[in-house]
Design a protein around this motif. Sequence first.
Motif, mmCIF file in Angstrom:
data_model
loop_
_atom_site.group_PDB
_atom_site.id
_atom_site.type_symbol
_atom_site.label_atom_id
_atom_site.label_comp_id
_atom_site.label_asym_id
_atom_site.label_seq_id
_atom_site.Cartn_x
_atom_site.Cartn_y
_atom_site.Cartn_z
ATOM 1 N N SER A 1 44.015 48.276 70.246
ATOM 2 C CA SER A 1 44.193 49.712 70.434
ATOM 3 C C SER A 1 45.581 50.083 70.932
ATOM 4 O O SER A 1 46.331 49.255 71.448
ATOM 5 C CB SER A 1 43.153 50.239 71.435
ATOM 6 N N ILE A 2 45.875 51.362 70.791
ATOM 7 C CA ILE A 2 47.045 51.993 71.367
ATOM 8 C C ILE A 2 46.572 52.815 72.561
ATOM 9 O O ILE A 2 45.699 53.675 72.424
ATOM 10 C CB ILE A 2 47.749 52.889 70.335
ATOM 11 N N PHE A 3 47.135 52.545 73.743
ATOM 12 C CA PHE A 3 46.783 53.253 74.972
ATOM 13 C C PHE A 3 47.976 54.118 75.365
ATOM 14 O O PHE A 3 49.061 53.600 75.636
ATOM 15 C CB PHE A 3 46.485 52.274 76.106
ATOM 16 N N PRO B 1 47.953 45.004 71.158
ATOM 17 C CA PRO B 1 47.698 46.265 71.863
ATOM 18 C C PRO B 1 48.994 46.845 72.428
ATOM 19 O O PRO B 1 49.888 46.101 72.852
ATOM 20 C CB PRO B 1 46.733 45.867 72.984
ATOM 21 N N TYR B 2 49.083 48.173 72.433
ATOM 22 C CA TYR B 2 50.247 48.886 72.954
ATOM 23 C C TYR B 2 49.806 49.748 74.123
ATOM 24 O O TYR B 2 48.841 50.507 74.007
ATOM 25 C CB TYR B 2 50.869 49.760 71.866
ATOM 26 N N LEU B 3 50.510 49.632 75.248
ATOM 27 C CA LEU B 3 50.212 50.416 76.444
ATOM 28 C C LEU B 3 51.476 51.165 76.840
ATOM 29 O O LEU B 3 52.449 50.562 77.291
ATOM 30 C CB LEU B 3 49.747 49.497 77.571
ATOM 31 N N GLY B 4 51.466 52.495 76.662
ATOM 32 C CA GLY B 4 52.627 53.307 76.980
ATOM 33 C C GLY B 4 52.349 54.211 78.159
ATOM 34 O O GLY B 4 51.377 54.974 78.142
ATOM 35 N N PHE B 5 53.179 54.117 79.185
ATOM 36 C CA PHE B 5 53.052 54.960 80.366
ATOM 37 C C PHE B 5 54.074 56.087 80.315
ATOM 38 O O PHE B 5 55.281 55.817 80.181
ATOM 39 C CB PHE B 5 53.297 54.151 81.642
ATOM 40 N N SER B 6 53.627 57.321 80.436
ATOM 41 C CA SER B 6 54.532 58.470 80.535
ATOM 42 C C SER B 6 55.538 58.461 79.385
ATOM 43 O O SER B 6 55.171 58.753 78.247
ATOM 44 C CB SER B 6 55.213 58.464 81.900
ATOM 45 N N ASP C 1 46.705 64.067 80.860
ATOM 46 C CA ASP C 1 46.829 64.162 82.311
ATOM 47 C C ASP C 1 47.190 62.813 82.916
ATOM 48 O O ASP C 1 46.998 61.762 82.295
ATOM 49 C CB ASP C 1 45.507 64.629 82.936
ATOM 50 N N GLU C 2 47.680 62.846 84.156
ATOM 51 C CA GLU C 2 47.894 61.606 84.893
ATOM 52 C C GLU C 2 46.548 60.914 85.158
ATOM 53 O O GLU C 2 45.493 61.542 85.138
ATOM 54 C CB GLU C 2 48.594 61.897 86.226
ATOM 55 N N ASN C 3 46.594 59.607 85.386
ATOM 56 C CA ASN C 3 45.403 58.793 85.644
ATOM 57 C C ASN C 3 44.413 58.877 84.486
ATOM 58 O O ASN C 3 43.200 58.799 84.669
ATOM 59 C CB ASN C 3 44.723 59.212 86.954
ATOM 60 N N THR C 4 44.946 59.052 83.295
ATOM 61 C CA THR C 4 44.141 59.239 82.083
ATOM 62 C C THR C 4 44.886 58.613 80.913
ATOM 63 O O THR C 4 46.121 58.607 80.892
ATOM 64 C CB THR C 4 43.934 60.746 81.798
ATOM 65 N N ALA C 5 44.138 58.092 79.938
ATOM 66 C CA ALA C 5 44.765 57.535 78.736
ATOM 67 C C ALA C 5 44.048 58.022 77.490
ATOM 68 O O ALA C 5 42.817 58.151 77.478
ATOM 69 C CB ALA C 5 44.748 56.009 78.776
ATOM 70 N N LEU C 6 44.818 58.301 76.471
ATOM 71 C CA LEU C 6 44.294 58.503 75.128
ATOM 72 C C LEU C 6 44.290 57.150 74.449
ATOM 73 O O LEU C 6 45.311 56.456 74.434
ATOM 74 C CB LEU C 6 45.173 59.481 74.350
ATOM 75 N N VAL C 7 43.148 56.743 73.900
ATOM 76 C CA VAL C 7 43.005 55.420 73.283
ATOM 77 C C VAL C 7 42.720 55.591 71.805
ATOM 78 O O VAL C 7 41.815 56.339 71.420
ATOM 79 C CB VAL C 7 41.882 54.614 73.954
ATOM 80 N N LEU C 8 43.491 54.884 70.979
ATOM 81 C CA LEU C 8 43.308 54.930 69.530
ATOM 82 C C LEU C 8 43.084 53.523 69.019
ATOM 83 O O LEU C 8 44.000 52.699 69.045
ATOM 84 C CB LEU C 8 44.531 55.532 68.834
ATOM 85 N N ARG D 1 39.815 58.516 71.778
ATOM 86 C CA ARG D 1 38.973 58.870 72.917
ATOM 87 C C ARG D 1 39.820 58.893 74.173
ATOM 88 O O ARG D 1 40.914 58.325 74.223
ATOM 89 C CB ARG D 1 37.832 57.865 73.074
ATOM 90 N N GLY D 2 39.321 59.557 75.192
ATOM 91 C CA GLY D 2 40.008 59.609 76.459
ATOM 92 C C GLY D 2 39.292 58.764 77.498
ATOM 93 O O GLY D 2 38.064 58.721 77.525
ATOM 94 N N ILE D 3 40.053 58.061 78.322
ATOM 95 C CA ILE D 3 39.474 57.322 79.435
ATOM 96 C C ILE D 3 40.288 57.630 80.682
ATOM 97 O O ILE D 3 41.469 57.964 80.601
ATOM 98 C CB ILE D 3 39.437 55.797 79.197
ATOM 99 N N GLY D 4 39.653 57.533 81.837
ATOM 100 C CA GLY D 4 40.338 57.811 83.079
ATOM 101 C C GLY D 4 39.707 58.970 83.816
ATOM 102 O O GLY D 4 38.533 59.301 83.610
ATOM 103 N N ALA D 5 40.478 59.613 84.685
ATOM 104 C CA ALA D 5 39.922 60.632 85.573
ATOM 105 C C ALA D 5 40.261 62.060 85.177
ATOM 106 O O ALA D 5 39.761 63.005 85.785
ATOM 107 C CB ALA D 5 40.414 60.381 87.002
ATOM 108 N N GLY D 6 41.125 62.236 84.163
ATOM 109 C CA GLY D 6 41.555 63.576 83.784
ATOM 110 C C GLY D 6 41.159 63.935 82.368
ATOM 111 O O GLY D 6 40.160 63.449 81.843
ATOM 112 N N ASN D 7 41.991 64.770 81.754
ATOM 113 C CA ASN D 7 41.697 65.273 80.415
ATOM 114 C C ASN D 7 42.804 64.937 79.429
ATOM 115 O O ASN D 7 43.963 64.780 79.796
ATOM 116 C CB ASN D 7 41.538 66.806 80.443
ATOM 117 N N CYS D 8 42.414 64.832 78.165
ATOM 118 C CA CYS D 8 43.347 64.788 77.042
ATOM 119 C C CYS D 8 43.199 66.119 76.306
ATOM 120 O O CYS D 8 42.106 66.459 75.830
ATOM 121 C CB CYS D 8 43.036 63.627 76.100
ATOM 122 N N TRP D 9 44.273 66.861 76.224
ATOM 123 C CA TRP D 9 44.264 68.196 75.632
ATOM 124 C C TRP D 9 44.780 68.107 74.203
ATOM 125 O O TRP D 9 45.927 67.739 73.967
ATOM 126 C CB TRP D 9 45.139 69.136 76.450
#
Length: 246
Positions: free
Chosen positions: A2-4, A120-125, A201-208, A217-225
């Motif tokens: 996945s891409i995070f 897998p790719y994990l991108g922060f900010s 949002d922070e503390n949240t990831a969009l996962v593909l 899908r979104g995982i974490g504590a916030g929202n993906c808009w």
Amino acid sequence: MSIFLVGGGPDTTTTPVIFDQFMAEVVHRTGGSRTPRIAVVLVDHEGSAAYFLPAYLDPLHRRTACEVVTVLLRRQEHVDPRVFDGVDAIVVGGGPTPVYAEALAPAGAAIRHAVQAGAPYLGFSAGAMIAPEQAIVGGYLVNGAEVCPEDASEGLGEVELREGLGLVSFAVDVHAAQAGTLGRAVAAVVHGMIGKAVAVDENTALVLPHADPGEQRGIGAGNCWLIRGPGPKASVSILGSVVTRG
């Protein structure tokens, strides 16, 4: 695999599910038969990487034994694409988005090849923002009107899109609720700069998942808009349900 795409840096990522799921995919890729090699990319400005690197490396090492290939980026320098040859996963950190976009431009094809091959790719900010084909790299004005706080501008005036890594087809913005950048993503779509965007949002990831990018899908504590357009009738919705436990 996945891409995070994470909506903040590791300092704001307190929900363990994001690192848990990423590292589970890394271990699955290697089948547990060898130590995975993970490229960790971070901007280094006058030695800043020495301070910030542990926030990226410690969560990886706590979850499994791994070999880290540290890739430090500096202003007005380009990375050698060969550093991504044979890696099992890629982590791209946060910091000045325009610097990441410029420094990694020659390595876009190499990163896409690795991801398409199952890394897998994990991108922060910033690492999330440069993942798209066309990346929002900063700015707080559209046609002279403010669309987000100037603090989130990356030193740019008008909102600017540049060539990204080409991993996803929609634009990505980050720190959405916390820094008010949802307005920038909406404006980019409304004004026809991009047809679709996601603000995370922070503390949240969009996962593909690689196999089916449509199953995001979104995982974490916030929202993906999710912003769909283009044009003045663009729609904004919250993407799916958010998972807070691994």
